[in-house]
Design an enzyme around this catalytic site. Structure first.
Site, PDB file in Angstrom:
ATOM      1  N   GLU A 247      -2.303  -4.453  -9.177  1.00 52.06           N
ATOM      2  CA  GLU A 247      -0.973  -4.349  -8.588  1.00 52.06           C
ATOM      3  C   GLU A 247      -0.830  -5.380  -7.478  1.00 52.06           C
ATOM      4  OE1 GLU A 247      -0.398   0.505  -8.959  1.00 52.06           O
ATOM      5  OE2 GLU A 247      -0.619  -0.446  -7.000  1.00 52.06           O
ATOM      6  N   LYS A 249      -0.264  -6.530  -3.922  1.00 49.84           N
ATOM      7  CA  LYS A 249      -0.488  -5.886  -2.618  1.00 49.84           C
ATOM      8  C   LYS A 249       0.529  -6.444  -1.639  1.00 49.84           C
ATOM      9  CE  LYS A 249      -3.381  -3.766   0.452  1.00 49.84           C
ATOM     10  NZ  LYS A 249      -2.331  -3.517   1.421  1.00 49.84           N
ATOM     11  N   ARG A 254       2.876   1.326   4.966  1.00 52.68           N
ATOM     12  CA  ARG A 254       2.621   2.326   3.923  1.00 52.68           C
ATOM     13  C   ARG A 254       3.539   3.527   4.155  1.00 52.68           C
ATOM     14  NH1 ARG A 254      -2.312   3.606   1.224  1.00 52.68           N
ATOM     15  NH2 ARG A 254      -1.850   5.099  -0.455  1.00 52.68           N
ATOM     16  N   ARG A 269       1.767   6.408   6.790  1.00 49.30           N
ATOM     17  CA  ARG A 269       0.348   6.677   6.560  1.00 49.30           C
ATOM     18  C   ARG A 269      -0.219   7.612   7.630  1.00 49.30           C
ATOM     19  NH1 ARG A 269      -4.174   1.839   6.995  1.00 49.30           N
ATOM     20  NH2 ARG A 269      -5.946   3.180   7.470  1.00 49.30           N
ATOM     21  N   GLU A 299       5.222   1.126  -0.344  1.00 47.68           N
ATOM     22  CA  GLU A 299       5.159   0.209   0.793  1.00 47.68           C
ATOM     23  C   GLU A 299       6.574  -0.164   1.219  1.00 47.68           C
ATOM     24  OE1 GLU A 299       2.056  -2.070   3.047  1.00 47.68           O
ATOM     25  OE2 GLU A 299       1.944  -0.506   1.523  1.00 47.68           O
ATOM     26  N   PHE A 339       4.343   2.595  -5.906  1.00 45.55           N
ATOM     27  CA  PHE A 339       3.226   2.308  -6.795  1.00 45.55           C
ATOM     28  C   PHE A 339       2.487   3.555  -7.285  1.00 45.55           C
ATOM     29  CE2 PHE A 339       1.796   1.396  -2.392  1.00 45.55           C
ATOM     30  CZ  PHE A 339       0.878   2.440  -2.220  1.00 45.55           C
ATOM     31  N   ARG A 414     -11.043   7.067   1.273  1.00 42.24           N
ATOM     32  CA  ARG A 414     -11.132   5.629   1.009  1.00 42.24           C
ATOM     33  C   ARG A 414     -12.131   5.465  -0.123  1.00 42.24           C
ATOM     34  NH1 ARG A 414      -9.506   1.269   3.893  1.00 42.24           N
ATOM     35  NH2 ARG A 414      -9.150   2.474   5.787  1.00 42.24           N
ATOM     36  N   LYS A 420      -9.373  -3.813  -2.809  1.00 43.31           N
ATOM     37  CA  LYS A 420      -8.447  -4.822  -2.300  1.00 43.31           C
ATOM     38  C   LYS A 420      -8.939  -6.234  -2.604  1.00 43.31           C
ATOM     39  CE  LYS A 420      -8.716  -2.918   1.822  1.00 43.31           C
ATOM     40  NZ  LYS A 420      -8.539  -2.645   3.268  1.00 43.31           N
TER      41      LYS A 420
END
Length: 552
Positions: A247, A249, A254, A269, A299, A339, A414, A420
């Site tokens: 995707e 970024k 966020r 976030r 986002e 997303f 995470r 990333k």
């Protein structure tokens, strides 16, 4: 339930440093707590009266609390200040003066948990002319009926600092121990609700089945899933069996949009409610989300009105304000790029594989000028991945995010299921543990801050960097006012630091910091043994149980 029972448990927790002993104390308390009091007791164990997703302060400061203590005990302001000099904690002062108080009330009552909780809970709602006096009087009434130990913890709760070494992560194990369920099931339920009070009540009433019955609620934000850094394309393909969804970024904030019939909420976030800051997105979101009930992930990006291209992250931050919203919205238009989807209709789908969630997202979202779906490609060829990354960068985006096609959505974690691929600077969430006095035009303010990350082995907060850039003048003033209330004369017990700031700060907040590089640092400078090259402040949020520890 008597508040004294809770206060005695809080005192036991204060007196021990043993992890297992703390768990047992909490577990024993929870076993004795009636179901109807469970949510209140659990929140009070954390030193607050709101769940984690509600950012609310009591609005009563140290000076007002000193007046309440004086009124309840009959001691003068000078007496209280003298004791504060010796003891350093107003809770301890309240305990001592209550034990020896001169002014005897006509009829001391027996405080219960509900009374304490509800009175502290209503403090933020007391507003308008004379509100400070009415808030002080509310606390004074509680203290008048309190025993010494109760007075101590009432004061500390109002201040939001129990000083007992209990964070949300510890509650997971204590709840599991108290009700004989797995810590993993407790943690999963918390990730869906962001409220250990609700989790404890559910398991107390119905055991494991109660936890399974908890789900997402529109209007209650949850901790988003986060991505790990990758070592490159080969690393990604190796971890994801040669095939992944890539995707674009984006470089923005966020956000987690929620829709319930005709209502729309926009959470960050950090679980802060930003709905009122972006009023122009309300109608587009209602129209774009075809499901009556939905929670999606995305986002928020600032757009250059002349070129139509995304603007740097710092530009969208200018939209975070309480005033002049309409004018700034004209100057800095924004878009939401979605997303992921966590809830569609009445069905929670975060446990479904990514590829199924993506299909559902495309099914329930009708893209528009303001609400879009993030571009995505499923790729296996390294050259095609490089080309897609270059396309993303040429459009002004950060790079790519690779996602395991079969991964579920791990709220608050995470994970290596998301990796990333960025060509720009990284960010870390670091605990604020100290402040340095500003100089020059920053005189009278805190000009920079000392930040730390949690060592996953020792649990200590170890220093990583000092940050003195990236703030606006307005932010510096706001942060100074906030952190002056959290300063400490002594280094917090959980902090491992060789540097000596001008002011120690209770580690209750984090800064998101952007940086160019992580580099080794001598331990006599930073106790994490690492430092950041060119760190800059991005935004401030509440301290979570896990502070980014990827540097270790």
């Amino acid at each position: 339930m008597k508040y004294l029972s809770l206060a005695k448990s809080l005192e036991k927790l204060e007196d021990t440093t043993s992890y297992l002993e703390k768990n047992s104390i909490i577990a024993d308390l929870l076993k004795e707590t009636p179901s109807e009091s469970m949510e209140m007791v659990v929140r009070l164990l954390l030193g607050r009266v709101y769940p984690a997703y509600v950012s609310q302060e009591t609005g009563i400061g140290l000076q007002q609390l000193k007046k309440a203590v004086g009124k309840a005990t009959g001691y003068s302001a000078d007496d209280i200040d003298d004791l504060m000099e010796d003891i350093g904690d107003l809770g301890d002062v309240a305990e001592e003066l209550t034990r020896e108080k001169k002014q005897v009330t006509l009829a001391e009552g027996t405080l219960n948990v509900e009374e304490v909780y509800k009175n502290i809970h209503k403090l933020p709602t007391i507003t308008g002319k004379g509100s400070v006096g009415r808030k002080t009087k509310t606390v004074d009434k509680l203290l008048a009926d309190a025993s010494p130990i109760e007075a101590k913890f009432i004061i500390r709760t109002v201040l939001g600092d129990l000083r007992i070494g209990v964070a949300e992560g510890r509650l997971r194990d204590a709840i599991a121990e108290a009700f004989d369920v797995s810590p993993e099931s407790v943690e999963h339920a918390y990730m869906l609700t962001t409220d250990y009070g609700k989790v404890a009540k559910a398991v107390a009433e119905e055991g494991g089945e109660g936890l399974e019955g908890l789900g997402l609620t529109v209007g209650h934000p949850i901790n988003p899933m986060l991505a790990q850094r990758s070592e490159g394309i080969d690393d990604i393909l190796e971890r994801m069996d040669g095939k992944a969804a890539f995707e674009i970024k984006l470089d923005g904030i966020r956000v987690q949009p929620h829709k319930k019939d005709d209502e729309v909420f926009l959470f960050t976030r950090r679980m802060e409610d930003y709905t009122s800051m972006f009023p122009e997105l309300e109608k587009p979101l209602k129209k774009a989300l075809k499901s009556d009930h939905a929670i999606v992930d995305g986002e928020l990006v600032a757009i250059n009105r002349d070129t139509g291209k995304p603007m740097p992250f710092q530009e969208v931050l200018h939209r975070r304000r309480k005033y002049d919203i309409k004018e700034v919205a004209e100057e800095i238009p924004v878009e939401i790029h979605l997303f992921d989807v966590l809830l569609a209709g009445e069905k929670t789908i975060l446990d479904q594989p990514y590829i199924k969630r993506r299909e559902k997202l495309e099914e329930i979202v009708k893209p528009s000028d303001k609400v879009k779906i993030v571009e995505q490609k499923t790729l296996t060829n390294p050259e095609e991945i490089k080309n897609f990354q270059q396309q993303a960068l040429s459009k002004g985006h950060e790079g790519l995010l690779a996602k395991d096609l079969n991964s579920n959505y791990r709220a608050g974690r995470r994970e290596f299921a998301w990796l990333k691929m960025k060509a720009k600077a990284e960010t870390l969430d670091l605990a604020v543990i100290g402040a340095y006095a500003g100089k020059g035009k920053r005189a009278g303010l805190y000009g920079s801050y000392l930040l730390a990350a949690r060592d996953p082995t020792s649990g200590e907060l170890c220093t990583v960097t000092k940050v003195g850039s990236g703030y606006t003048d307005e932010e510096l003033e706001e942060l100074t006012n906030k952190f002056k209330k959290l300063t400490r004369k002594q280094k917090p017990s959980e902090v491992n630091a060789e540097l000596e700031p001008d002011h120690w700060i209770k580690p209750e907040h984090v800064f998101e910091v952007i940086y160019d590089e992580i580099q080794k640092s001598p331990p006599e400078k930073h106790t994490s043994k690492y430092g950041l090259r060119f760190p800059r402040f991005v935004e401030q949020g509440m301290f979570c149980d896990i502070v980014s520890g990827v540097i270790f």
